[in-house]
Each structure stands twice: as C-alpha cells, then as structure tokens.
Scaffold this active site. Structure first.
Site, mmCIF file in Angstrom:
data_model
loop_
_atom_site.group_PDB
_atom_site.id
_atom_site.type_symbol
_atom_site.label_atom_id
_atom_site.label_comp_id
_atom_site.label_asym_id
_atom_site.label_seq_id
_atom_site.Cartn_x
_atom_site.Cartn_y
_atom_site.Cartn_z
ATOM 1 N N TYR A 59 72.117 -34.686 20.581
ATOM 2 C CA TYR A 59 72.459 -35.591 19.490
ATOM 3 C C TYR A 59 72.385 -37.051 19.949
ATOM 4 O O TYR A 59 73.156 -37.489 20.794
ATOM 5 C CB TYR A 59 73.857 -35.298 18.954
ATOM 6 C CG TYR A 59 74.059 -33.890 18.456
ATOM 7 C CD1 TYR A 59 72.986 -33.084 18.080
ATOM 8 C CD2 TYR A 59 75.337 -33.353 18.345
ATOM 9 C CE1 TYR A 59 73.176 -31.796 17.618
ATOM 10 C CE2 TYR A 59 75.538 -32.067 17.881
ATOM 11 C CZ TYR A 59 74.450 -31.289 17.526
ATOM 12 O OH TYR A 59 74.660 -30.012 17.076
ATOM 13 N N HIS A 125 72.115 -24.300 23.337
ATOM 14 C CA HIS A 125 71.767 -24.834 22.014
ATOM 15 C C HIS A 125 70.628 -24.052 21.367
ATOM 16 O O HIS A 125 70.622 -23.805 20.158
ATOM 17 C CB HIS A 125 71.392 -26.306 22.162
ATOM 18 C CG HIS A 125 71.562 -27.121 20.928
ATOM 19 N ND1 HIS A 125 71.671 -28.487 20.950
ATOM 20 C CD2 HIS A 125 71.672 -26.776 19.622
ATOM 21 C CE1 HIS A 125 71.815 -28.945 19.718
ATOM 22 N NE2 HIS A 125 71.821 -27.925 18.893
ATOM 23 N N SER A 204 76.715 -26.741 9.299
ATOM 24 C CA SER A 204 76.202 -27.066 7.950
ATOM 25 C C SER A 204 76.877 -26.212 6.876
ATOM 26 O O SER A 204 76.220 -25.642 6.005
ATOM 27 C CB SER A 204 74.683 -26.885 7.899
ATOM 28 O OG SER A 204 74.042 -27.766 8.791
ATOM 29 N N PRO A 205 78.212 -26.128 6.884
ATOM 30 C CA PRO A 205 78.913 -25.260 5.935
ATOM 31 C C PRO A 205 78.905 -25.775 4.504
ATOM 32 O O PRO A 205 79.248 -25.024 3.583
ATOM 33 C CB PRO A 205 80.331 -25.215 6.496
ATOM 34 C CG PRO A 205 80.499 -26.532 7.181
ATOM 35 C CD PRO A 205 79.153 -26.816 7.788
ATOM 36 N N ARG A 208 74.219 -29.018 4.252
ATOM 37 C CA ARG A 208 73.556 -30.285 4.608
ATOM 38 C C ARG A 208 73.630 -31.303 3.469
ATOM 39 O O ARG A 208 72.689 -32.043 3.207
ATOM 40 C CB ARG A 208 72.100 -30.038 5.025
ATOM 41 C CG ARG A 208 71.955 -29.091 6.214
ATOM 42 C CD ARG A 208 70.499 -28.940 6.620
ATOM 43 N NE ARG A 208 70.314 -27.922 7.643
ATOM 44 C CZ ARG A 208 70.420 -28.126 8.954
ATOM 45 N NH1 ARG A 208 70.708 -29.325 9.403
ATOM 46 N NH2 ARG A 208 70.217 -27.143 9.821
ATOM 47 N N GLY A 209 74.761 -31.295 2.782
ATOM 48 C CA GLY A 209 74.975 -32.261 1.702
ATOM 49 C C GLY A 209 74.620 -31.760 0.327
ATOM 50 O O GLY A 209 74.876 -32.449 -0.668
ATOM 51 N N PHE A 210 74.061 -30.550 0.227
ATOM 52 C CA PHE A 210 73.701 -30.011 -1.083
ATOM 53 C C PHE A 210 74.913 -29.528 -1.860
ATOM 54 O O PHE A 210 75.102 -29.866 -3.032
ATOM 55 C CB PHE A 210 72.702 -28.863 -0.923
ATOM 56 C CG PHE A 210 72.563 -28.005 -2.152
ATOM 57 C CD1 PHE A 210 71.935 -28.503 -3.281
ATOM 58 C CD2 PHE A 210 73.076 -26.708 -2.179
ATOM 59 C CE1 PHE A 210 71.818 -27.719 -4.435
ATOM 60 C CE2 PHE A 210 72.966 -25.921 -3.319
ATOM 61 C CZ PHE A 210 72.334 -26.425 -4.455
#
Length: 332
Positions: A59, A125, A204-205, A208-210
């Site tokens: 990251y 990872h 991403s629970p 991812r912003g959806f």
C-alpha cells in the site's frame, strides 16, 4: 476512556468485531487524503475502540506502513497490528514474490516502517504460484519462531491452499473479499476456515463503495482508481448493479440503518468467525461503519437480503482477466 466494541477472535488476539483497512489512506482509489486527515482518521478509529488495523507493504509502496507506524506506534499496546508480504512495489512496479528470502527481507523493512519489534498478524498477500505454498508459509513460520511476527495469515487463496498451508503452520486468518455482492467465499473457504479454526477477515465489505449507495456515477473516478479496471464498475454493468440497491434500501429503512451499516451487519450476522475490515478516508464514514455493531437482523431479513442480491444478479466479474490470474480463490 476507549469505548468498547464487540470482540471477535483472531488466533490469540481479541479484536474489535469491525477492524480498519488502512489501504485507502495511501493507495488504490485515486488521490489519497492529506497526511493530517489520514492521521486524524487513524486516531479517531483508535478512540472509537477499533483494535485491528490492517496495512501492507504494497500500500503506497511502503508509505501506508510508514503512516501507520508514525501515528500508532505510541499506542502500540492498544491494538492488534496486521500487515502483509509477498506483493510489494519494486522500482515503481507491483511485484508478486513469495520466495522465503524475499518475505523475510520484506518483514524486516516493514518492522522498521511500522516502528515496532513484532507484527501481530502477518499475511502472505498473494500466493506466488512459482513458489510452493509450503515454502512461503515455512518462511513465515521461521519469522514466528524468531519473534518477529506472532501469527500467520493468507490472502486471496482457495480452501485447498489454506489446508496445505495450515499443515505447515496454523493459519490464524484468511483474508479475501466478501460482501453482499461478492459471495465467492461461500463456495468453500468459509467452511474450511470453520473446520481449521481460521478467522475469516472480509476486505471490501461494502463493495468498494458500491453498497453504501453514494457512488452513483463511475465516470468521475480518478484515472488511477483501481475500480476503473474492474468489470463491475464498467458503466453498463454499474448502471445495472445500481438497480439492486432499491431493494436493499427498503430493508435498511425497515431496520433503521444506512446501507453501509446494513452491509456490515449482514457480514457480522453470517458467522462469529468473520471480521470485516472496511476502509475509508472520512471520519464520518468510519463512525457510520462502526455503528453496524448495533444493527440486528432477524432470519427473515437475512433471507430477504440473499434473495435481493446474489451472484446471479450482479453484473460483471470481480476482477478483470489479468488480475484473476494472480489470485487463487474459488470462482463460480
């Protein structure tokens, strides 16, 4: 006094039922927030009772670990620190490398950036398919024996790979994407985690912003936003997916919560061995996400959500073809 959040177990650690994914503060979704804003968010998470912070060497090509180390090292005794190796930036390029010597060197660099003597939970990872998983996990087991890490995790692997790894050394956590619109873990990995006593960490629970319903137009995504390369965020697919939110919104209104809280509450209700780690760059969103621990869904509401959104009505694959070759998860 730090407020108490419900606790869940990862290996030997009791952690907050919702952790914090730190990637967004340095990486992946376009321009990261200013340093002072990122620092404020990390400290606010700690003050709200978050005790699981998740970062990685990848990251920001090390800058996220540096940020976490700078801000949270003075409070090291208050939280469980997770980071990752096996995928990192090399001369400005993302590289997957699971060779034992590389993993050990990455750990040394991460310890310095994180300003700590030991990383509590250290993930591979990505599985480097050119290196047997037993060799990579064996290197991490060496790090456990040397006292540089306390527990081992894996990311984006199948149930079969988890079992192979677990035969070498206990795997405390398996991390992969899981949410209302990403159900791949339900194929086999969730059950394997239950069998082995491995905690499932859901990244991403909120899709991812959806899933919060606030991202309506993907045309304005930053040129460097990784979602631009994800089929689900292609304009035609995304327009179709937005229609799924109408039904979810009805359930959220019935329960009395936001869409983000509904999505996280659904995960928390799936199983006690699941720990979601949403990421955000906004303190208001952080506070909203943590409010999910107070949301209760009954069996009928859970079943209704499964009917409203599932693998059969989500448009677009999770990853594009090139990225798909880099992961080991089961696919429908």
């Amino acid at each position: 006094m730090t407020p108490a959040l419900p606790q869940r177990r990862i290996g030997a650690f009791d952690v907050s039922a919702i952790g914090l994914g730190c990637m967004n503060l340095s990486h992946a979704y376009g321009q990261p927030p200013a340093r002072d804003a990122a620092q404020a968010l990390l400290l606010r998470a700690l003050d709200l009772g978050v005790t699981l912070f998740d970062t990685a060497a990848l990251y920001g090509f090390g800058s996220n670990e540096e940020l976490v180390g700078e801000v949270l090292a003075p409070h090291r005794h208050r939280f469980t620190l997770a980071s990752k190796c096996g995928m990192q930036g090399v001369d400005g390029t993302r590289v997957i490398d699971g060779r034992p010597a590389t993993l050990k060197a990455t750990c040394e660099a991460s310890l310095k950036r994180l300003r700590t003597d030991v990383i509590d939970l250290y993930y591979l990872h990505r599985w480097d398919r050119q290196v047997p998983i037993e060799d990579s996990v064996g290197a991490l087991a060496d790090l456990v024996r040397e006292g540089k890490i306390r527990a081992i995790g894996l990311s984006e692997v199948s149930a079969a790979t988890l079992r192979r790894a677990h035969a070498v050394h206990p795997i405390a956590a398996l991390q992969t994407e899981y949410s209302l619109w990403t159900r791949n873990p339900e194929i086999a990995v969730l059950e394997a985690c239950r069998e082995l006593g491995t905690t499932f960490v859901a990244f991403s629970p909120v899709g991812r912003g959806f899933l919060p319903g606030t991202l309506r137009d993907v045309s304005g995504l930053d040129a460097k936003d990784i979602r631009r390369a994800m089929p689900r965020f292609a304009p035609v697919n995304y327009a179709a997916n937005l229609r799924l939110l109408d039904g979810l919104g009805e359930v959220a209104r019935e329960v009395g919560c936001t869409l983000a809280q509904l999505s996280l509450a659904w995960l928390l209700a799936r199983d006690e061995h699941i720990v979601p780690i949403p990421g955000t760059t906004h303190i208001a969103h952080l506070e909203e996400d943590l409010g999910a621990v107070d949301v209760r869904l009954n069996a009928a509401q859970m079943a209704r959500l499964d009917t409203l959104i599932h693998r059969g009505n989500v448009a677009g694959a999770r990853y594009n073809a090139a990225t798909q070759t880099e992961i080991d998860t089961e696919e429908f």
